[in-house]
Motif scaffolding. Structure first.
Motif, PDB file in Angstrom:
ATOM      1  N   ASP A 363      42.560 -24.115  38.388  1.00 15.46           N
ATOM      2  CA  ASP A 363      43.482 -25.095  37.827  1.00 15.46           C
ATOM      3  C   ASP A 363      42.739 -26.099  36.946  1.00 15.46           C
ATOM      4  O   ASP A 363      43.227 -26.484  35.872  1.00 15.46           O
ATOM      5  CB  ASP A 363      44.216 -25.846  38.939  1.00 15.46           C
ATOM      6  CG  ASP A 363      45.220 -24.961  39.681  1.00 15.46           C
ATOM      7  OD1 ASP A 363      45.511 -23.850  39.170  1.00 15.46           O
ATOM      8  OD2 ASP A 363      45.686 -25.371  40.757  1.00 15.46           O
ATOM      9  N   ALA A 364      41.574 -26.531  37.413  1.00 15.80           N
ATOM     10  CA  ALA A 364      40.790 -27.491  36.627  1.00 15.80           C
ATOM     11  C   ALA A 364      40.363 -26.874  35.301  1.00 15.80           C
ATOM     12  O   ALA A 364      40.423 -27.525  34.252  1.00 15.80           O
ATOM     13  CB  ALA A 364      39.573 -27.944  37.433  1.00 15.80           C
ATOM     14  N   ALA A 365      39.934 -25.620  35.338  1.00 18.08           N
ATOM     15  CA  ALA A 365      39.521 -24.948  34.108  1.00 18.08           C
ATOM     16  C   ALA A 365      40.688 -24.824  33.143  1.00 18.08           C
ATOM     17  O   ALA A 365      40.551 -25.096  31.933  1.00 18.08           O
ATOM     18  CB  ALA A 365      38.952 -23.574  34.442  1.00 18.08           C
ATOM     19  N   GLU A 366      41.843 -24.402  33.649  1.00 20.16           N
ATOM     20  CA  GLU A 366      43.015 -24.260  32.790  1.00 20.16           C
ATOM     21  C   GLU A 366      43.400 -25.600  32.165  1.00 20.16           C
ATOM     22  O   GLU A 366      43.763 -25.685  30.991  1.00 20.16           O
ATOM     23  CB  GLU A 366      44.191 -23.696  33.599  1.00 20.16           C
ATOM     24  CG  GLU A 366      44.023 -22.240  34.001  1.00 20.16           C
ATOM     25  CD  GLU A 366      44.038 -21.321  32.791  1.00 20.16           C
ATOM     26  OE1 GLU A 366      44.838 -21.552  31.873  1.00 20.16           O
ATOM     27  OE2 GLU A 366      43.222 -20.374  32.765  1.00 20.16           O
ATOM     28  N   MET A 367      43.312 -26.647  32.950  1.00 18.07           N
ATOM     29  CA  MET A 367      43.638 -27.984  32.449  1.00 18.07           C
ATOM     30  C   MET A 367      42.723 -28.366  31.282  1.00 18.07           C
ATOM     31  O   MET A 367      43.179 -28.844  30.235  1.00 18.07           O
ATOM     32  CB  MET A 367      43.494 -29.004  33.580  1.00 18.07           C
ATOM     33  CG  MET A 367      43.636 -30.459  33.149  1.00 18.07           C
ATOM     34  SD  MET A 367      43.244 -31.608  34.496  1.00 18.07           S
ATOM     35  CE  MET A 367      41.452 -31.447  34.588  1.00 18.07           C
ATOM     36  N   ARG A 371      43.485 -28.553  26.746  1.00 18.98           N
ATOM     37  CA  ARG A 371      43.291 -29.717  25.881  1.00 18.98           C
ATOM     38  C   ARG A 371      42.677 -29.351  24.529  1.00 18.98           C
ATOM     39  O   ARG A 371      42.657 -30.158  23.612  1.00 18.98           O
ATOM     40  CB  ARG A 371      42.375 -30.725  26.575  1.00 18.98           C
ATOM     41  CG  ARG A 371      42.985 -31.343  27.804  1.00 18.98           C
ATOM     42  CD  ARG A 371      41.995 -32.272  28.462  1.00 18.98           C
ATOM     43  NE  ARG A 371      42.537 -32.855  29.685  1.00 18.98           N
ATOM     44  CZ  ARG A 371      41.824 -33.608  30.516  1.00 18.98           C
ATOM     45  NH1 ARG A 371      40.562 -33.865  30.255  1.00 18.98           N
ATOM     46  NH2 ARG A 371      42.396 -34.100  31.605  1.00 18.98           N
ATOM     47  N   GLY A 372      42.130 -28.145  24.427  1.00 18.76           N
ATOM     48  CA  GLY A 372      41.431 -27.774  23.202  1.00 18.76           C
ATOM     49  C   GLY A 372      40.030 -28.362  23.205  1.00 18.76           C
ATOM     50  O   GLY A 372      39.534 -28.857  24.215  1.00 18.76           O
ATOM     51  N   GLY A 373      39.382 -28.326  22.060  1.00 17.76           N
ATOM     52  CA  GLY A 373      38.012 -28.823  22.007  1.00 17.76           C
ATOM     53  C   GLY A 373      37.059 -27.850  22.660  1.00 17.76           C
ATOM     54  O   GLY A 373      37.311 -26.642  22.758  1.00 17.76           O
ATOM     55  N   SER A 374      35.968 -28.374  23.186  1.00 23.64           N
ATOM     56  CA  SER A 374      34.935 -27.522  23.748  1.00 23.64           C
ATOM     57  C   SER A 374      35.401 -26.823  25.029  1.00 23.64           C
ATOM     58  O   SER A 374      36.101 -27.399  25.857  1.00 23.64           O
ATOM     59  CB  SER A 374      33.687 -28.340  24.050  1.00 23.64           C
ATOM     60  OG  SER A 374      32.760 -27.588  24.786  1.00 23.64           O
ATOM     61  N   ALA A 375      34.958 -25.593  25.185  1.00 16.69           N
ATOM     62  CA  ALA A 375      35.239 -24.844  26.414  1.00 16.69           C
ATOM     63  C   ALA A 375      34.146 -25.030  27.449  1.00 16.69           C
ATOM     64  O   ALA A 375      34.274 -24.541  28.571  1.00 16.69           O
ATOM     65  CB  ALA A 375      35.395 -23.356  26.087  1.00 16.69           C
ATOM     66  N   VAL A 376      33.071 -25.718  27.088  1.00 11.72           N
ATOM     67  CA  VAL A 376      31.921 -25.810  27.995  1.00 11.72           C
ATOM     68  C   VAL A 376      32.248 -26.564  29.287  1.00 11.72           C
ATOM     69  O   VAL A 376      31.873 -26.101  30.371  1.00 11.72           O
ATOM     70  CB  VAL A 376      30.712 -26.441  27.278  1.00 11.72           C
ATOM     71  CG1 VAL A 376      29.548 -26.634  28.238  1.00 11.72           C
ATOM     72  CG2 VAL A 376      30.284 -25.567  26.102  1.00 11.72           C
ATOM     73  N   PRO A 377      32.929 -27.715  29.242  1.00 12.24           N
ATOM     74  CA  PRO A 377      33.248 -28.375  30.519  1.00 12.24           C
ATOM     75  C   PRO A 377      34.065 -27.493  31.454  1.00 12.24           C
ATOM     76  O   PRO A 377      33.927 -27.571  32.672  1.00 12.24           O
ATOM     77  CB  PRO A 377      34.048 -29.615  30.076  1.00 12.24           C
ATOM     78  CG  PRO A 377      33.568 -29.899  28.688  1.00 12.24           C
ATOM     79  CD  PRO A 377      33.342 -28.546  28.077  1.00 12.24           C
ATOM     80  N   GLU A 391      41.131 -12.075  32.647  1.00 14.59           N
ATOM     81  CA  GLU A 391      41.039 -12.125  31.184  1.00 14.59           C
ATOM     82  C   GLU A 391      40.968 -13.558  30.663  1.00 14.59           C
ATOM     83  O   GLU A 391      40.169 -13.881  29.788  1.00 14.59           O
ATOM     84  CB  GLU A 391      42.230 -11.401  30.554  1.00 14.59           C
ATOM     85  CG  GLU A 391      42.148 -11.343  29.032  1.00 14.59           C
ATOM     86  CD  GLU A 391      43.293 -10.538  28.435  1.00 14.59           C
ATOM     87  OE1 GLU A 391      43.453 -10.574  27.211  1.00 14.59           O
ATOM     88  OE2 GLU A 391      44.031  -9.892  29.209  1.00 14.59           O
ATOM     89  N   SER A 392      41.791 -14.439  31.211  1.00 12.70           N
ATOM     90  CA  SER A 392      41.800 -15.826  30.752  1.00 12.70           C
ATOM     91  C   SER A 392      40.449 -16.487  30.994  1.00 12.70           C
ATOM     92  O   SER A 392      39.898 -17.174  30.129  1.00 12.70           O
ATOM     93  CB  SER A 392      42.901 -16.602  31.475  1.00 12.70           C
ATOM     94  OG  SER A 392      42.844 -17.975  31.145  1.00 12.70           O
ATOM     95  N   ALA A 393      39.883 -16.273  32.182  1.00 12.19           N
ATOM     96  CA  ALA A 393      38.586 -16.859  32.508  1.00 12.19           C
ATOM     97  C   ALA A 393      37.490 -16.281  31.617  1.00 12.19           C
ATOM     98  O   ALA A 393      36.603 -17.009  31.136  1.00 12.19           O
ATOM     99  CB  ALA A 393      38.246 -16.612  33.973  1.00 12.19           C
TER     100      ALA A 393
END
Length: 953
Positions: A363-367, A371-377, A391-393
């Motif tokens: 859930d935290a990752a999806e959140m 938001r867009g921007g960097s995927a690193v966090p 697939e999403s992960a």
């Protein structure tokens, strides 16, 4: 409190009395004394590194907090950063937060348009170091980093680099780690290296019994009875657990105080962990659930993130957050909220079943991804939650790996390889993930893994992705010292219809492979064909052809043609139409040509220009090269100390960035310097380490230099026949001979002398004939005539030729060598006049050798003079002292003056055409020789010694 602890408190202004009892104070008198000593040293202008380590709850964070408070009271600037398990994928996150730049965007890389695995690490480190260097130039600073076991690879690289580069500043580093967590091997390596270089390690062990009794007294306000001490022993000397236990039970009325002593009301002893769990259990259910969601976000967390995670407004969380803070579980930091201690955070995380924890991470990752921007966090959460085929992960991990590929390739490699593990072999995204992993592994120097993965990926990749992988594989093979395989891969790629950028890289790889193979027959035909029909070829192919023809011209002994080809290649490269990986090569090869022709000024400029381009383009594979090229220049100038400093700087860069072939080059430099100084044992150790490194030499260094060093060390060990064997190919092959004498001029006289000493007169004649031919065919380069005269004088016993070599030789050591050879020749002739001339010539050789520090050669000349009845004491020409101002080399004095004028290391490096690493090395030696520890002390000494230099600044 104890006398030592009391004095330490007074010296630093004392700790916060409200919390002085734990965990960084009681039982920590020695450690606190070292902290106070470092703060005092910083006020006096000296820096240092403190390495704090211990188990969770030992008081590391508290000690850092006390140190920061004491430093502020003492007038130091303070910068504080902390690493976190869920931010360890963000490059430089702890250091950026410490410097107040945590909002800076590091991804995607600004050089995203550069094809290939361009590496921005050096550029990012430079951009980070500059503000820190400016900050500390204004006054002493304490920089603390907590929980460095979670630091990202680029932060560890920065710590390795900057603690060394900034060691002359009043900057105190405090780095704290929890034992047994995070990337232990990499961090162990860093701490061991820093300790070897002078860092102080503070190991926070369990509190002893007197310290535990003091903590109990502080917390409960009375001396403990035996039953209370028995209770306290359950914490096993862990300060946090001890205080947490005492405070929790005290709030429940478990203690009674009478007559200044405290005892238990109940005889039962709880389990320490049960107290922590009870603290959580006493909270309302909604608050516990909120804390569980918060724990998934990390040790510290944003209230906004938490509100979005649980689907509440920020105001809706207030009452629950107040309850958590009142219970001592959560506390406020500058920008966020945080669990009060790592053990509390772990306790909350431990209440979550594994399946629930994974779902919350998802859930935290999806959140974060929404938001867009960097995927690193989001990537850290994905690593905790992703399952096979998710697939999403996987798409999120792919994005994150691509983002950090150029700023933190180690992180990119970790992300991409993890994504590969989670992918099904039939997944259409598998090949793309493999390509990212190949680029990342190549950049960090893990070449065998990169090659194996590239081959595996080629078997699965769709036609559109195969060319990229094949091109990457060819490049990897080239870097691995396997030019034949690299050329074969590139040739197979060129037989296909591929994009223009890949065609350019492949054509260039073919040409460089032919250069490395010395296959000049095929290379000449191919290069001439490309230049004859330039319109049909990429600029990259044209540059590759010109570089090959430049090398071939040197092999043929056509020096002017070689320069002409390189100048044209540089002109095309400057147009910006060739691939990034090619652009610095023409400049670096030009620097080698200039150095071989003894044109040291132009060589220095070419190296500086190449270094700027290497850093700007992120070409890690070449980053160590400039320092090693400068090392050769310093050797030619007879500045052995400076040459060694440059070699060590190059080796440090190579070690940091994984380009181990350059370490071998540096070792050969150090071996040569040690041999000249008469330290044969050290030279042999360098050679042994050279052979132990399984890596190709730096791509621009041919084998001539290294073979010559091996042979010279063998001869110095008393084995001239082995030296002859090492150089057999040069003695017997005309092309090898021309290449050796052109690019490494000192080999001509040395190899002639070696051949004559071993009775191989035909070998000596071959060397002399080649040297004379090169001089005859290149009249515009008079240094070749000097080289030929020296070799000819040895073969033909011609004093006139040797005398001209002495007069015209621009290199100090070579000039002394020619003078020695002339003295030996004259000493063998009868008559008083010849003897006097021999003594004069040998005296000149002795002066020259002693001036450059060639102690082994000087000792040999003294022995020759003794044979003529002349005794020259070792101190007849006083050697440079080991300490004091007079012990500084010319370069060290120049560095000292520039630093005393207020220039930063980087500014001084730019002024002197050096790397900042090298300036830092010089400063460390200067401090040792002058027995000082700060730039303030250095400025005072320079003011006394060179007042005019400071007035003119």
């Amino acid at each position: 409190m104890g006398e030592a602890s009391h004095h330490a408190t007074e010296a630093a202004g004392g700790p916060d009395s409200r919390r002085s009892s734990w965990p960084g104070w009681r039982g920590r008198a020695r450690e606190w004394g070292l902290v106070v000593g470092s703060i005092k040293a910083a006020r006096a202008g000296r820096g240092g590194v403190l390495l704090v380590e211990g188990p969770s709850g030992a008081g590391k964070s508290h000690l850092l907090g006390l140190a920061a408070a004491a430093a502020e009271r003492s007038g130091l600037g303070v910068a504080r950063g902390v690493a976190d398990e869920l931010t360890q994928l963000i490059p430089l996150a702890p250091l950026l937060s410490a410097l107040g730049e945590s909002d800076r965007t590091l991804f995607p890389g600004r050089n995203a348009s550069v094809p290939g695995p361009a590496d921005q690490r050096l550029q990012l480190l430079q951009e980070l170091q500059e503000p820190l260097e400016r900050l500390v130039a204004d006054g002493p600073v304490l920089l603390t980093l907590d929980d460095v076991e979670w630091a990202d690879p680029l932060t560890l690289l920065a710590l390795r680099s900057m603690t060394s580069d900034l060691s002359s500043y009043p900057l105190v580093w405090m780095l704290a780690r929890t034992i047994g967590r995070g990337d232990a091997p990499r961090l162990d390596c860093l701490f061991n290296v820093l300790e070897k270089e002078g860092a102080t390690r503070l190991e926070l062990a369990a509190l002893d019994e007197p310290a535990v009794a003091d903590v109990v007294t502080d917390v409960l306000g009375a001396a403990p009875e035996p039953d209370v001490l028995a209770l306290a022993s359950l914490a096993k000397g862990n300060p946090f657990l001890l205080v947490d236990l005492l405070e929790q039970l005290n709030s429940e009325g478990a203690f009674q105080v009478a007559d200044g002593h405290v005892h238990m009301v109940s005889a039962g002893l709880p389990r320490v962990q049960a107290v922590t769990q009870e603290r959580l259990a006493q909270l309302p259910v909604r608050t516990r659930h909120l804390l569980q969601a918060a724990a998934v976000l990390g040790r510290s967390f944003s209230v906004t993130d938490l509100a979005e995670m649980v689907g509440e407004s920020t105001s809706g969380l207030l009452s629950m957050l107040e309850e958590a803070m009142a219970a001592g579980i959560v506390e406020a930091t500058e920008r966020e909220l945080a669990f009060r201690h790592d053990l509390l955070w772990q306790a909350v995380v431990g209440t979550l079943p594994a399946a629930v924890r994974r779902a919350l991470h998802h859930d935290a990752a999806e959140m974060l991804l929404r938001r867009g921007g960097s995927a690193v966090p989001a990537a850290a959460h994905l690593l905790h939650s992703a399952g096979r085929g998710d697939e999403s992960a996987l798409l999120g991990l792919d994005r994150a790996a691509r983002e950090v590929l150029r700023s933190s390739p180690q992180t990119a490699a970790d992300l991409a390889t993890r994504a590969l593990e989670l992918s099904d072999p039939a997944d259409p995204g598998w090949a793309g993930r493999a390509a990212t992993a190949v680029d990342a592994l190549t950049t960090i120097g893990r070449l065998p893994e990169a090659a194996d993965l590239a081959r595996t990926a080629l078997g699965r990749a769709p036609p559109a992705q195969a060319p990229h992988l094949r091109c990457a594989l060819a490049y990897i093979l080239l870097l691995s010292g396997r030019p034949a395989e690299a050329e074969s891969e590139a040739e197979s790629l060129l037989a296909q219809d591929i994009p223009e950028d890949l065609r350019g890289i492949a054509e260039w790889t073919v040409f460089w492979g032919l250069i490395c193979l010395n296959d000049f027959g095929r290379g000449r035909l191919r290069a001439e064909a490309v230049l004859a029909d330039r319109a049909r070829h990429t600029d990259a192919a044209v540059v590759g052809a010109l570089l090959l023809l430049a090398r071939l011209a040197m092999v043929d002994g056509r020096i002017a043609d070689s320069f002409a080809h390189l100048h044209e290649a540089q002109r095309i490269a400057n147009s910006g139409t060739v691939e990034a990986i090619q652009r610095p090569y023409a400049r670096l090869l030009l620097s080698l040509n200039y150095r071989a022709m003894r044109q040291f000024g132009p060589s220095e400029i070419a190296i500086q220009d190449a270094e700027e381009e290497i850093n700007a383009l992120g070409l890690t594979v070449l980053a160590a090269g400039p320092a090693l090229f400068r090392s050769v220049l310093r050797l030619a100038a007879g500045r052995f100390d400076d040459a060694a400093a440059e070699a060590k700087a190059g080796m440090m860069i190579a070690d940091e960035l994984g380009t181990h072939g350059f370490i071998r080059v540096g070792l050969s430099m150090l071996a040569f310097i040690a041999m000249r100084r008469g330290d044969i044992d050290t030279a042999v150790r360098h050679i042994e380490r050279y052979h132990s490194i399984n890596a190709a030499s730096g791509m621009l260094f041919g084998s001539v230099w290294e073979r010559w060093v091996m042979a010279a060390v063998a001869e110095a060990q008393g084995d001239p026949e082995r030296a002859i064997d090492i150089l057999h190919a040069i003695y017997t092959d005309q092309e090898e001979r021309r290449w050796a004498l052109t690019t490494t001029p000192l080999t001509a006289s040395w190899m002639t002398r070696l051949a004559l000493a071993t009775g191989n007169r035909p070998y000596a004649r071959a060397i002399v004939d080649t040297a004379e031919s090169l001089a005859r065919n290149n009249p515009d380069f008079p240094c070749l005539a000097v080289t030929a005269a020296h070799a000819r004088g040895l073969l033909r016993q011609d004093p006139g030729a040797l005398a001209s070599a002495v007069t015209d030789q621009p290199e100090p050591w070579a000039r002394a060598s020619a003078a020695e050879d002339l003295g030996v020749l004259l000493a063998a002739r009868p008559g008083t006049a010849a003897r006097e001339q021999a003594v004069n010539s040998l005296d000149q050789a002795l002066d020259g050798y002693q001036h450059v520090g060639a102690l082994r050669d000087a000792a040999r000349v003294r022995a020759r003079l003794r044979a003529l009845g002349v005794r020259r004491r070792h101190w007849a020409q006083p050697p440079r002292p080991s300490f004091g101002w007079d012990g500084l080399t010319d370069t060290e004095r120049e560095v000292a003056v520039l630093v005393a004028q207020g220039l930063t290391n980087r500014q001084a490096a730019a002024r002197m055409f050096l790397s900042p690493h090298t300036v830092s090395t010089h400063l460390r030696r200067i401090f040792t020789k002058l027995d000082i520890g700060s730039r303030v002390d250095l400025a005072r000494i320079v003011t006394e010694r060179c007042p005019d230099a400071l007035r003119d600044a």
